[in-house]
Design a protein around this motif. Sequence first.
Motif, short mmCIF file in Angstrom:
data_model
loop_
_atom_site.label_atom_id
_atom_site.label_comp_id
_atom_site.label_asym_id
_atom_site.label_seq_id
_atom_site.Cartn_x
_atom_site.Cartn_y
_atom_site.Cartn_z
N LYS A 41 0.85 -1.19 0.00
CA LYS A 41 0.00 0.00 0.00
C LYS A 41 0.89 1.25 0.00
N LEU A 42 0.31 2.35 -0.43
CA LEU A 42 1.12 3.56 -0.64
C LEU A 42 0.54 4.73 0.16
N MET A 64 -2.63 3.47 -12.22
CA MET A 64 -1.57 2.50 -11.88
C MET A 64 -1.36 2.36 -10.39
N MET A 65 -2.07 3.18 -9.61
CA MET A 65 -1.80 3.20 -8.16
C MET A 65 -2.32 1.97 -7.45
N PRO A 66 -1.55 1.48 -6.47
CA PRO A 66 -2.09 0.46 -5.58
C PRO A 66 -3.04 1.14 -4.59
N THR A 67 -3.52 0.42 -3.60
CA THR A 67 -4.34 1.04 -2.56
C THR A 67 -3.53 2.17 -1.94
N THR A 68 -4.09 3.39 -2.01
CA THR A 68 -3.28 4.58 -1.70
C THR A 68 -4.05 5.59 -0.86
N ALA A 69 -3.36 6.17 0.10
CA ALA A 69 -3.91 7.29 0.88
C ALA A 69 -3.02 8.51 0.63
N ILE A 70 -3.66 9.62 0.29
CA ILE A 70 -2.92 10.84 -0.07
C ILE A 70 -3.20 11.91 0.98
N PRO A 83 -13.24 5.79 -14.06
CA PRO A 83 -14.35 4.84 -14.19
C PRO A 83 -14.05 3.56 -13.40
N ASP A 84 -15.02 3.12 -12.63
CA ASP A 84 -14.83 1.93 -11.82
C ASP A 84 -14.55 0.73 -12.74
N SER A 85 -13.55 -0.03 -12.37
CA SER A 85 -13.20 -1.19 -13.20
C SER A 85 -12.41 -2.19 -12.37
N TYR A 86 -12.28 -3.39 -12.92
CA TYR A 86 -11.68 -4.48 -12.17
C TYR A 86 -10.22 -4.26 -11.81
N TYR A 87 -9.53 -3.42 -12.54
CA TYR A 87 -8.10 -3.23 -12.27
C TYR A 87 -7.83 -2.06 -11.33
N VAL A 88 -8.88 -1.29 -11.02
CA VAL A 88 -8.70 -0.05 -10.27
C VAL A 88 -8.69 -0.33 -8.76
N LYS A 89 -7.69 0.24 -8.07
CA LYS A 89 -7.60 0.10 -6.63
C LYS A 89 -8.12 1.37 -5.95
N ASP A 90 -8.41 1.24 -4.67
CA ASP A 90 -9.00 2.36 -3.92
C ASP A 90 -7.92 3.42 -3.60
N VAL A 91 -8.20 4.64 -3.97
CA VAL A 91 -7.27 5.76 -3.69
C VAL A 91 -8.08 6.87 -3.03
N ARG A 92 -7.66 7.32 -1.84
CA ARG A 92 -8.43 8.35 -1.14
C ARG A 92 -7.53 9.49 -0.67
N HIS A 93 -8.16 10.64 -0.47
CA HIS A 93 -7.44 11.83 -0.02
C HIS A 93 -7.83 12.16 1.41
N PHE A 94 -6.85 12.51 2.24
CA PHE A 94 -7.10 12.83 3.64
C PHE A 94 -6.43 14.15 4.00
N ALA A 100 -4.74 9.47 7.12
CA ALA A 100 -4.37 8.67 5.93
C ALA A 100 -3.81 7.31 6.35
N LEU A 101 -2.92 7.34 7.30
CA LEU A 101 -2.27 6.11 7.75
C LEU A 101 -3.28 5.17 8.42
#
Lengths: 107, 424
Positions: A41-42, A64-70, A83-94, A100-101
């Motif tokens: 995770k990033l 291209m991002m893995p599960t990420t908190a910004i 667009p939601d898709s099978y290859y897309v991981k969850d990325v959120r902003h805090f 974030a952590l």
Amino acid sequence: MNSAFTITPVEKGIMRCRHTASMSHEDVQALASFLYDYDGKLLVDLTEADPQECAKNLANFRPMMPTTAIFGADIDPAVLEIPDSYYVKDVRHFKTEDEALAWLREQ
Amino acid sequence: MSTEQALNTFVKETGGWVASQLEACTRCGMCADACHFYQATGKPEYSPVWKFEPLRRAYEQRFTFAGRLKLALGLDRPVSNDDLATWSEIDYTACTLCNRCSMVCPMGIDLGPIIHGVRSGVAAAGLVPADLADATQKQLDVGSPLGVDDDAWEARIEWISDDWEVDLPVDVQGTDTMVVFTSIELMKFPDNIAAIAKILNAAGEKWTLSSKGREVVNFGLFEGDMDKTRLFLQRLFDAAVELGVKHIMVTECGHAYEALRWTAPNIMDVPAGIDVTHIAGKMGEYLRTGRIKLKEGAFDTGTLTFHDACKIQRKGGHIKEPREILNVLAPNAFKEMTPNKEQGVCCGGGGGVISIADADVNRFEAFELKIDQMQHVGATDVAMVCSNCRLQFVDGVQHFGVNVKVHGLSHMVADALVVEEKTS
């Protein structure tokens, strides 16, 4: 590591990516290469980054991002929309690093 | 949902060829041992012969005396809605249409297309898994199963061209070849696009991308919906005709190659004079004919193995070319997994399976076979020429925490290109 970003470990399974300067072509390719291989995770730290540069890079790297908190900069949520898709991981902003952590540890 | 529509599709699918295949099956079960889903899970319902059971029943009950008699006497029952729902799960989440089963059938039955016929019936009944149907709908609506619209495609191409410093010609008339990438390359593996562009430019290929024919993946084929399959193919052929090219080159994608090269001529009028090539074959040709030169031993560390993609190697026959390339790039490090080549085991993510969340358990279980194969040769690196396989491998090694680096072969070739200085 490159001058435009640094990658350092936070804890097992989480790496911090600190965006520090404008990215050159080599930086973009190096970050892409890191993202191909990285399987954890990033935590993206934008406290030292230029907001415009951030927006551009986040939009380009978002697919291209893995599960990420910004955290660390006010960003337009639109740059993270994809667009939601099978290859897309969850990325959120805090707002804060702690938030974030905390979220990242739950994933 | 309409069982009648499914049955009509089964009957429509059951031409003389399918009938002869169904009649030839002795139910010996040898196909089961060739199926990675059956091998990985041990579930008898994942045996390939069972995967086309509804079509066989529909055929028997409609076209044979014995089938009609069994039905009349209550010894058999017609295909029901529940059956179709069951086979939706079996044929979409535990079959990649890899067709390895056909390699072992002692009767020579080509099982893959028959199972695809079952998908067609299930699709006609409206029972395609929601995730797959959603991706297909995106391809219908915006031109990409990943939802990449025209603006996003242009922005992505511009970004790759700028930051990978590579020329990506778009809509150029008078070239020989229209190159079509997959959305997964565009979004997840942009290095592949840059790499292939560098190879084509180094080989002196006259090529272009098309903004109209910009998606090579065909989710209609995955669904088994032949109208949608035709529509997605037509977009590519129309773009190729408009550009006046002689070739359509498929990049690192397997099912797209099958759709364009084999499915299209069987289901629609294809434009005369345009052939379909694959980057795997072209890279081999460039190397053999001296159009590109590679740095010998550029990847000759650790142990590098090669994953054979079902539609590119088994179906497409591009078995020698990747090996010729790897013998240059990694003459000592390259080691074959077993089985390999046309007998290679599928990654578990093809045929649309990777797009269906409910199939994750199956595809990861199936991927354990690939892990065993890689570990058996002590692989530190694995290369392949299909981006869908690559995504499955990336997912799989991450899921199981396996320390193997996953490569697209084009990327390796581009990194090893020897660019000769021109002397004036």
